[in-house]
Design a protein around this motif. Structure first.
Motif, short mmCIF file in Angstrom:
data_model
loop_
_atom_site.label_atom_id
_atom_site.label_comp_id
_atom_site.label_asym_id
_atom_site.label_seq_id
_atom_site.Cartn_x
_atom_site.Cartn_y
_atom_site.Cartn_z
N GLY A 112 -43.42 75.13 37.43
CA GLY A 112 -43.28 74.19 38.55
C GLY A 112 -42.31 73.07 38.28
N ALA A 113 -41.21 73.35 37.57
CA ALA A 113 -40.22 72.32 37.27
C ALA A 113 -38.84 72.82 37.70
N ALA A 114 -38.04 71.92 38.25
CA ALA A 114 -36.71 72.30 38.72
C ALA A 114 -35.86 72.85 37.59
N VAL A 115 -36.04 72.34 36.39
CA VAL A 115 -35.24 72.81 35.26
C VAL A 115 -35.50 74.29 34.98
N VAL A 116 -36.72 74.75 35.24
CA VAL A 116 -37.03 76.16 35.04
C VAL A 116 -36.27 77.01 36.05
N VAL A 117 -36.32 76.62 37.33
CA VAL A 117 -35.63 77.37 38.37
C VAL A 117 -34.14 77.42 38.08
N ASN A 118 -33.55 76.29 37.73
CA ASN A 118 -32.11 76.26 37.48
C ASN A 118 -31.73 77.01 36.21
N THR A 119 -32.59 76.99 35.21
CA THR A 119 -32.33 77.79 34.01
C THR A 119 -32.28 79.27 34.36
N ALA A 120 -33.23 79.70 35.18
CA ALA A 120 -33.24 81.10 35.59
C ALA A 120 -32.00 81.44 36.41
N LEU A 121 -31.63 80.58 37.37
CA LEU A 121 -30.48 80.85 38.22
C LEU A 121 -29.19 80.94 37.40
N ARG A 122 -29.05 80.04 36.43
CA ARG A 122 -27.81 79.99 35.65
C ARG A 122 -27.78 81.04 34.55
N THR A 123 -28.95 81.57 34.20
CA THR A 123 -29.04 82.51 33.10
C THR A 123 -29.12 83.96 33.58
N GLY A 124 -29.46 84.15 34.84
CA GLY A 124 -29.75 85.48 35.34
C GLY A 124 -28.56 86.43 35.35
N LYS A 125 -28.82 87.67 35.02
CA LYS A 125 -27.81 88.72 35.14
C LYS A 125 -27.74 89.18 36.59
#
Length: 350
Positions: free
Chosen positions: A250-263
Motif C-alpha cells: 500500500g505504498a506509492a513507491v511499491v507501485v512505481n517500482t513495479a511499473l519501472r521494473t516490469g518487463k
C-alpha cells in the motif's frame, strides 16, 4: 435475559468492552460461541476515527456524526444453538463466518453485529453462504484466518499466476504472506518477498517463499534480475524476468517500482489499501505495457479457502505472531495499534 461482552470502538484509538444482551436465534439463525477472532487493519482504521460516519446499512449520518460500532470480522467459533428451520448446522459444529452475508450489515465493519465478542448471531445461517463447517482438529486461532486468507486468495486468483511464473510480493503482512502460501500451493515456480522488517522476511521464508529482499538496504530491481533472470520491456531495455508483481504494502513507491521494473506484459496486482491518491509513473507503464489489476475482498473465495486452511493449518498458523486472551483484549488492540509491535494478533476466548 443473559448478557455477553462485546468490543466496540470508543474514543479515537481506544476500544470499549460493553455488556449487551446475548442474541437469541430466530428460526433461520444460529448462535455461535466465539473461540477466536483476528484483528485487522480495517479495525485500526475504525479505531483511529473513533467510530464510523455511516449507519449499519451504509447510509451517511447527519452532521458528520460518528457511530460507535462493534468490531471483529475475522471470527471462528462453535455453534451452541440453531433455529428450528436450520437443518445444515448443529450444536458443536466448528464454523467460520462470511461477514458480508449478514442482512444487518457487514459483521465488524459497520454492521449491527461484531465478531469480537463472546457470542455472534448468524442471521440466515446457510452453510456455504453465511457459514462453513471445518474439522474439529483445526485450532480456532488458525480458523480465524479464514477471512484474510480469502482476501489473499482472491488476489492470487486475479493474478492468474501459474506454475511457470515468477512472482514478487511486496509487503510481508498477513495478506502478502497469505498470497505467498497460495502461490506456492498452486505450484508457482519462484516467489520472492520484499519488505523492510527482518522478522517478516524470516516468516516469509518459513511459509514457503523462495527468496526475500530487504528493500530498506537492497536494490530491488537488481536483486530481481539475479533471482528471476533477464527480460526486456517494450523498448528492449533490460528488465527482470518477473511475471507478476503483487502490492500488499500500500505504498506509492511499491507501485512505481513495479511499473519501472516490469518487463513487457508483466502484471501488477494491487491488493493493499492506498489511503490517499498518489502519483504513479504512467510513462513507465507504457514502456512495459504492464497490466494493472485491482483486487478487492473475496467475491467467491470466502469458503473456497476453508478446507485448504484446514489441510495446511500448521503452515498458516505461522502467520500469527500473538495470541491474546479476551480477558486482555485491550492489550491485543494496543499491539495492533503500535507500528511494528505485532504482525498478526488473534484474540482467543475460553
Amino acid at each position: 435475559m443473559s448478557s455477553m461482552k462485546l468490543v466496540q470502538t470508543g474514543d479515537a484509538d481506544a476500544i470499549r468492552v460493553v455488556e449487551v444482551e446475548r442474541p437469541v436465534p430466530g428460526p433461520n439463525d444460529a448462535l455461535v460461541k466465539i473461540r477466536a477472532c483476528g484483528i485487522c487493519g480495517t479495525d485500526v482504521t475504525f479505531l483511529h476515527m473513533g467510530g464510523t460516519p455511516i449507519d449499519a446499512l451504509g447510509n451517511p449520518l447527519d452532521g458528520g456524526a460518528l457511530r460507535s460500532l462493534p468490531l471483529g470480522h475475522e471470527p471462528a467459533g462453535e455453534v451452541v444453538e440453531v433455529g428450528a428451520e436450520v437443518t445444515e448446522l448443529k450444536a458443536g459444529d466448528h464454523v467460520v463466518v462470511n461477514p458480508q452475508a449478514a442482512p444487518s450489515g457487514i459483521i465488524g465493519c459497520g454492521g449491527a453485529l461484531g465478531g469480537m465478542g463472546e457470542y455472534l448471531l448468524i442471521e440466515n445461517a446457510v452453510v456455504g453462504r453465511s457459514v462453513a463447517v471445518l474439522p474439529d482438529s483445526v485450532p480456532f486461532e488458525v480458523a480465524a484466518l479464514n477471512e484474510p486468507m480469502a482476501v489473499s486468495r482472491h488476489c492470487v486468483n486475479r493474478s492468474e499466476a501459474g506454475p511457470g511464473d515468477k512472482v514478487v510480493v511486496f509487503g510481508a503482512g498477513p495478506i502478502g504472506l497469505g498470497a505467498v502460501i497460495w502461490l506456492k500451493l498452486r505450484g508457482v515456480e519462484h516467489v520472492v518477498v520484499a519488505d523492510v522488517i527482518a522478522s517478516r522476511l524470516e516468516t516469509a521464508l518459513a511459509v514457503g517463499a523462495d527468496a526475500v529482499i530487504d528493500s530498506s538496504v537492497e536494490d530491488v530491481p537488481a536483486r530481481l534480475l539475479e533471482l528471476h533472470g533477464t527480460g526486456h520491456n517494450a523498448l528492449g531495455q533490460t528488465r527482470p524476468d518477473t511475471d507478476v508483481y503483487i502490492d500488499a504494502a500500500g505504498a506509492a513507491v511499491v507501485v512505481n517500482t513495479a511499473l519501472r521494473t516490469g518487463k513487457w506484459g508483466a502484471k501488477l496486482v494491487v491488493v493493499a489499501m492506498h489511503k490517499q491518491p498518489e502519483p504513479i509513473d504512467i510513462g513507465a507503464m507504457l514502456r512495459s505495457e504492464m497490466v494493472i489489476i485491482a483486487s478487492q475482498g473475496y467475491p467467491s473465495e470466502i469458503f473456497e479457502v476453508t478446507l485448504e486452511i484446514a489441510e495446511h493449518a500448521e503452515r498458516f498458523g505461522k502467520l500469527i505472531s500473538h495470541k491474546v486472551p479476551f480477558s486482555d483484549v485491550a492489550h491485543a488492540f494496543e499491539l495492533t495499534l503500535t507500528p511494528g509491535a505485532a504482525e498478526k494478533v488473534v484474540v482467543t476466548f475460553d
